[in-house]
Design a protein around this motif. Structure first.
Motif, PDB file in Angstrom:
ATOM      1  N   HIS A  23      -3.670  -2.405 -10.591  1.00 56.98           N
ATOM      2  CA  HIS A  23      -2.442  -2.061  -9.733  1.00 56.98           C
ATOM      3  C   HIS A  23      -2.757  -1.890  -8.356  1.00 56.98           C
ATOM      4  O   HIS A  23      -1.888  -1.258  -7.596  1.00 56.98           O
ATOM      5  CB  HIS A  23      -1.871  -0.868 -10.269  1.00 56.98           C
ATOM      6  CG  HIS A  23      -1.496  -0.955 -11.774  1.00 56.98           C
ATOM      7  ND1 HIS A  23      -0.268  -1.634 -12.150  1.00 56.98           N
ATOM      8  CD2 HIS A  23      -2.094  -0.292 -12.828  1.00 56.98           C
ATOM      9  CE1 HIS A  23      -0.176  -1.441 -13.266  1.00 56.98           C
ATOM     10  NE2 HIS A  23      -1.443  -0.997 -13.933  1.00 56.98           N
ATOM     11  N   ASP A  27      -0.160  -0.452  -5.611  1.00 56.50           N
ATOM     12  CA  ASP A  27      -0.358   0.805  -4.990  1.00 56.50           C
ATOM     13  C   ASP A  27      -0.293   0.793  -3.541  1.00 56.50           C
ATOM     14  O   ASP A  27       0.619   1.629  -2.811  1.00 56.50           O
ATOM     15  CB  ASP A  27      -1.559   1.373  -5.458  1.00 56.50           C
ATOM     16  CG  ASP A  27      -1.664   1.630  -6.942  1.00 56.50           C
ATOM     17  OD1 ASP A  27      -0.468   1.739  -7.611  1.00 56.50           O
ATOM     18  OD2 ASP A  27      -2.582   2.079  -7.481  1.00 56.50           O
ATOM     19  N   THR A  30       3.287   0.516  -2.327  1.00 54.44           N
ATOM     20  CA  THR A  30       4.129   1.706  -2.466  1.00 54.44           C
ATOM     21  C   THR A  30       3.834   2.896  -1.535  1.00 54.44           C
ATOM     22  O   THR A  30       4.659   3.551  -0.755  1.00 54.44           O
ATOM     23  CB  THR A  30       3.949   2.413  -3.911  1.00 54.44           C
ATOM     24  OG1 THR A  30       3.958   1.556  -4.965  1.00 54.44           O
ATOM     25  CG2 THR A  30       4.721   3.686  -4.136  1.00 54.44           C
ATOM     26  N   MET A  31       2.602   3.011  -0.996  1.00 54.88           N
ATOM     27  CA  MET A  31       1.976   3.750  -0.155  1.00 54.88           C
ATOM     28  C   MET A  31       2.408   3.405   1.263  1.00 54.88           C
ATOM     29  O   MET A  31       3.012   4.240   2.045  1.00 54.88           O
ATOM     30  CB  MET A  31       0.419   3.813  -0.246  1.00 54.88           C
ATOM     31  CG  MET A  31      -0.182   4.430  -1.239  1.00 54.88           C
ATOM     32  SD  MET A  31       0.037   6.235  -1.293  1.00 54.88           S
ATOM     33  CE  MET A  31      -0.967   6.804  -2.528  1.00 54.88           C
ATOM     34  N   ARG A  33       5.154   1.703   1.922  1.00 53.82           N
ATOM     35  CA  ARG A  33       6.521   2.060   1.840  1.00 53.82           C
ATOM     36  C   ARG A  33       6.648   3.407   2.370  1.00 53.82           C
ATOM     37  O   ARG A  33       7.525   3.811   3.080  1.00 53.82           O
ATOM     38  CB  ARG A  33       7.118   1.485   0.552  1.00 53.82           C
ATOM     39  CG  ARG A  33       8.635   1.522   0.540  1.00 53.82           C
ATOM     40  CD  ARG A  33       9.266   0.998  -0.943  1.00 53.82           C
ATOM     41  NE  ARG A  33      10.398   1.276  -1.013  1.00 53.82           N
ATOM     42  CZ  ARG A  33      10.953   2.613  -1.177  1.00 53.82           C
ATOM     43  NH1 ARG A  33      10.123   3.266  -1.585  1.00 53.82           N
ATOM     44  NH2 ARG A  33      12.136   2.732  -1.486  1.00 53.82           N
ATOM     45  N   ARG A  34       6.040   4.342   1.615  1.00 55.48           N
ATOM     46  CA  ARG A  34       6.349   5.927   1.934  1.00 55.48           C
ATOM     47  C   ARG A  34       5.725   6.275   3.184  1.00 55.48           C
ATOM     48  O   ARG A  34       6.648   6.682   4.093  1.00 55.48           O
ATOM     49  CB  ARG A  34       5.193   6.472   1.010  1.00 55.48           C
ATOM     50  CG  ARG A  34       5.207   8.050   1.104  1.00 55.48           C
ATOM     51  CD  ARG A  34       4.113   8.671   0.289  1.00 55.48           C
ATOM     52  NE  ARG A  34       4.040   9.944   0.621  1.00 55.48           N
ATOM     53  CZ  ARG A  34       3.079  10.601   1.545  1.00 55.48           C
ATOM     54  NH1 ARG A  34       2.107   9.946   2.016  1.00 55.48           N
ATOM     55  NH2 ARG A  34       3.217  11.941   2.134  1.00 55.48           N
ATOM     56  N   LEU A  37       8.577   4.966   5.712  1.00 54.54           N
ATOM     57  CA  LEU A  37       9.538   5.810   5.536  1.00 54.54           C
ATOM     58  C   LEU A  37       9.273   6.961   6.361  1.00 54.54           C
ATOM     59  O   LEU A  37      10.252   7.490   7.242  1.00 54.54           O
ATOM     60  CB  LEU A  37      10.079   6.105   3.934  1.00 54.54           C
ATOM     61  CG  LEU A  37      10.978   4.998   3.374  1.00 54.54           C
ATOM     62  CD1 LEU A  37      11.091   5.514   1.990  1.00 54.54           C
ATOM     63  CD2 LEU A  37      12.255   5.244   3.874  1.00 54.54           C
ATOM     64  N   LEU A  38       8.239   7.616   6.116  1.00 52.41           N
ATOM     65  CA  LEU A  38       8.043   9.005   6.729  1.00 52.41           C
ATOM     66  C   LEU A  38       8.126   8.707   8.333  1.00 52.41           C
ATOM     67  O   LEU A  38       8.571   9.771   8.899  1.00 52.41           O
ATOM     68  CB  LEU A  38       6.719   9.339   6.239  1.00 52.41           C
ATOM     69  CG  LEU A  38       6.387  10.069   4.849  1.00 52.41           C
ATOM     70  CD1 LEU A  38       5.020  10.327   4.547  1.00 52.41           C
ATOM     71  CD2 LEU A  38       7.270  11.432   4.634  1.00 52.41           C
ATOM     72  N   ILE A 109       0.342  16.920  -1.863  1.00 50.26           N
ATOM     73  CA  ILE A 109       0.706  15.693  -2.361  1.00 50.26           C
ATOM     74  C   ILE A 109      -0.518  14.755  -2.640  1.00 50.26           C
ATOM     75  O   ILE A 109      -0.730  14.069  -3.331  1.00 50.26           O
ATOM     76  CB  ILE A 109       1.525  14.926  -1.292  1.00 50.26           C
ATOM     77  CG1 ILE A 109       2.429  13.950  -2.061  1.00 50.26           C
ATOM     78  CG2 ILE A 109       0.794  14.242   0.059  1.00 50.26           C
ATOM     79  CD1 ILE A 109       3.742  13.806  -1.703  1.00 50.26           C
ATOM     80  N   PHE A 113      -1.515  12.610  -6.004  1.00 53.29           N
ATOM     81  CA  PHE A 113      -2.107  11.055  -5.926  1.00 53.29           C
ATOM     82  C   PHE A 113      -3.409  11.244  -6.684  1.00 53.29           C
ATOM     83  O   PHE A 113      -3.496  10.077  -7.282  1.00 53.29           O
ATOM     84  CB  PHE A 113      -2.240  10.694  -4.621  1.00 53.29           C
ATOM     85  CG  PHE A 113      -0.792  10.722  -3.780  1.00 53.29           C
ATOM     86  CD1 PHE A 113       0.455  10.168  -4.458  1.00 53.29           C
ATOM     87  CD2 PHE A 113      -0.892  10.671  -2.497  1.00 53.29           C
ATOM     88  CE1 PHE A 113       1.604  10.106  -3.828  1.00 53.29           C
ATOM     89  CE2 PHE A 113       0.238  10.387  -1.623  1.00 53.29           C
ATOM     90  CZ  PHE A 113       1.697  10.284  -2.422  1.00 53.29           C
ATOM     91  N   VAL A 118      -4.161   6.517  -9.500  1.00 54.39           N
ATOM     92  CA  VAL A 118      -4.034   5.753  -8.330  1.00 54.39           C
ATOM     93  C   VAL A 118      -5.368   5.764  -7.426  1.00 54.39           C
ATOM     94  O   VAL A 118      -5.839   6.589  -7.356  1.00 54.39           O
ATOM     95  CB  VAL A 118      -2.865   6.385  -7.545  1.00 54.39           C
ATOM     96  CG1 VAL A 118      -2.707   5.506  -6.078  1.00 54.39           C
ATOM     97  CG2 VAL A 118      -1.755   5.990  -7.981  1.00 54.39           C
ATOM     98  N   THR A 119      -5.539   4.415  -6.748  1.00 51.77           N
ATOM     99  CA  THR A 119      -6.871   4.494  -6.224  1.00 51.77           C
ATOM    100  C   THR A 119      -6.630   5.024  -4.751  1.00 51.77           C
ATOM    101  O   THR A 119      -5.681   4.932  -3.892  1.00 51.77           O
ATOM    102  CB  THR A 119      -7.333   3.040  -5.785  1.00 51.77           C
ATOM    103  OG1 THR A 119      -7.650   2.443  -6.891  1.00 51.77           O
ATOM    104  CG2 THR A 119      -8.823   3.104  -5.100  1.00 51.77           C
TER     105      THR A 119
END
Lengths: 277, 324
Positions: A23, A27, A30-31, A33-34, A37-38, A109, A113, A118-119
């Motif tokens: 994945h 992954d 997703t990271m 994107r996070r 956003l931050l 957080i 993780f 998740v790697t």
């Protein structure tokens, strides 16, 4: 509260795969994107990230510029200094990344993780990519302001692309260095102090004044530190100054810095689970 | 592997430098069970949870979660667990929904399921109306519920909660307990650490008391209480004379056991706590003609258990365990 379907159940074959790489791409995405956003929600640093370089540009061009102009031949100081301001801006962005990484590592957080399949280093990649995205935006604004002030690059499309490419490379390099700082230090204060170097080093380069005007010792440093070839490459591509070996040196420096710090950050980040926490 | 206990730990040890934190912890969490790890600050509760959730490697000993070794098969372990620690693992700058979506994706939920699962959790945790707000604006209780929800997106088989209600007001704590009971009712095995004896009493099937890096007692809350003593009828009498008269009627010597040590006006009558026995005791007191100043039926609390087992009372609940 309504009832909750939490019943543990067999996952799909894909989800239960224990292969670390299964994945990875998802992954990383997703990271990224996070982190993007931050960054986009951190309005204070975004405003600061744009305002600081713009103010510096005003100060350098309109306050020091007149005096410095006398020592330059053939170009306006605005044309000379804009690439330097862009790098300063990138340094500021990297410093913020160090803080963001430090906050993630210090907070809870990262433990979440790490307790998921998740790697772990995908988180670091997320921060670096978010930093590049942020810096492209702030750089765009800085160049736009420079244009309004009279910055007139004579670059072709290919030269523009080359300049953007080298800026991205530089941002990736110093962001990995900043990420390493964020992983290593134990406090926000330490992260700020460590990244101060990134904000300071551009001053002792060809970013704001030609190194020939400096005393021998500083001049030696200025001519052989990584900021100078990067600056000279951007300057050459945008305003047609002499390129020489600068592009090669710039790429070697950037790739070298990025590789060394990415590996170091990855190793230290991976090792943290053996430590107290 | 499906028949393996949720958690099996044998002789876990851990040292930070020269300081030993765990000194041979043995634990079993059966499937579907709730085990409370009770202990004072520095007893090693957090360290135990960090080892079991693959965040820390033990110095010695072995542990398996759902049949997988926490060191050699860490990745398999991570696919079946969720851990919610003491510091909130949510992003303040993201909304509640964004936080859950991020976790659902990292948990590798099929894309089509992410939205439905997130909506379901927001409803179940009473966060639907706040889903679009940044977590920075949430109350402590909401944030803790979101944190727990984030840990549940992947429907873990084994859940670790490290001091889940520390810092919550009583109302928020009750809400959290309701949610936790709901999760457990669905078949999730739960290991929680707590300094609140009430929390262990409320939620746990079994309690393991951790002190000085070892499990010093392990059993149901009722069994642990029974180890300390049975229930008793306590009588508070006006004078030593009264106490002597009632005492001889009941075949007891007045003395310590109630009130201050050395008190001679108090009596402690062991009882099995049944209505019939308590009535019998009270009838016999009544028959002596002495009127006690007061009386009560007392049963040992987990506090008594704790004190008896560890030699020190429970810590102030607002203090954080700091294993770092």
């Amino acid at each position: 509260m309504t009832t909750l379907a939490t019943a543990p159940r067999a996952r799909t074959a894909a989800a239960s795969s224990a292969r670390p790489g299964a994945h990875l791409a998802a992954d990383v995405w997703t990271m990224v994107r996070r982190c993007v956003l931050l960054v986009s929600r951190d309005v204070d640093s975004l405003v600061m990230g744009v305002a600081l370089p713009v103010m510096l540009m005003v100060v350098f061009v309109y306050v020091f510029g007149g005096a410095i102009q006398a020592g330059l031949d053939g170009t306006t100081y605005l044309n000379y200094v804009t690439p330097g301001i862009v790098l300063l801006c990138a340094g500021f962005g990297a410093a913020n990344t160090a803080l963001a990484v430090q906050q993630d590592v210090a907070g809870g957080i990262v433990d979440r993780f790490r307790s998921m399949p998740v790697t772990a280093w995908t988180l670091l990649v997320g921060h670096v990519v978010a930093s590049v995205v942020k810096n492209l935006v702030t750089t765009g604004v800085v160049v736009g302001v420079a244009y309004l002030m009279g910055f007139r690059p004579d670059a072709t499309l290919a030269e523009w692309l080359g300049a953007v490419g080298i800026i991205v490379l530089w941002v990736v390099a110093i962001t990995w260095a900043a990420t390493f700082v964020g992983v290593v230090v134990r406090s926000v204060d330490a992260a700020s102090a460590a990244t101060f170097v990134m904000l300071f080093v551009p001053y002792v380069s060809s970013a704001f004044v030609p190194p020939q005007t400096m005393p021998a010792l500083l001049r030696g440093f200025a001519e052989h530190q990584p900021v100078t070839p990067v600056i000279e490459t951007i300057r050459g591509l945008l305003t047609g100054t002499e390129l020489g070996t600068s592009p090669v040196l710039a790429v070697v420096w950037c790739v070298g810095i990025a590789t060394v710090f990415a590996v170091l950050a990855g190793v230290v980040f991976g090792r943290r689970r053996h430590r107290a926490g | 592997m499906n028949d393996s206990p949720a958690v099996e730990a044998e002789g876990l040890t851990h040292r930070y430098g020269s300081v030993g934190v765990l000194d041979g912890v043995d634990l079993t969490l059966h499937r579907g069970e709730v085990l409370a790890l009770l202990g004072p600050n520095g007893a090693g509760k957090t360290t135990t949870v960090r080892i079991l959730s693959t965040l820390l490697e033990p110095t010695g000993g072995r542990a398996r979660v759902a049949g997988f070794d926490v060191v050699r098969e860490a990745r398999r372990v991570r696919e079946v667990i969720s851990v919610t620690g003491q510091s909130a693992a949510v992003d303040d700058k993201l909304t509640g929904r964004e936080n859950l979506v991020t976790m659902a994706r990292l948990a590798h939920l099929p894309r089509a399921e992410v939205r439905a699962r997130v909506d379901e959790l927001l409803d179940a945790f009473d966060l639907a109306s706040a889903a679009g707000r940044r977590v920075g604006t949430y109350s402590g209780g909401m944030r803790r519920r979101l944190d727990l929800a984030a840990g549940l997106v992947a429907r873990p088989r084994v859940l670790f909660l490290d001091e889940p209600s520390t810092g919550l007001d009583p109302r928020a704590r009750q809400d959290l307990w309701d949610v936790v009971r709901d999760v457990v009712a669905q078949g999730t095995s739960l290991l929680l650490t707590t300094q609140y004896l009430e929390e262990a009493d409320q939620l746990a099937d079994r309690v393991a008391v951790l002190d000085g890096g070892r499990v010093v007692a392990d059993g149901t809350p009722a069994a642990l209480k029974a180890r300390v003593g049975e229930a008793a009828v306590e009588l508070d009498l006006a004078t030593a004379d009264d106490a002597a008269r009632v005492g001889s009627a009941l075949g007891l010597v007045p003395g310590p056991g109630v009130g201050e040590p050395g008190a001679t006006t108090a009596l402690r009558v062991p009882t099995d706590g049944t209505l019939a026995h308590v009535r019998d005791v009270l009838d016999r007191v009544d028959a002596t003609g002495v009127v006690p100043r007061g009386w009560s039926v007392v049963s040992p609390t987990l506090d008594d258990v704790y004190l008896a087992l560890t030699g020190h009372p429970t810590e102030h609940p607002t203090e954080q365990e700091d294993a770092a």
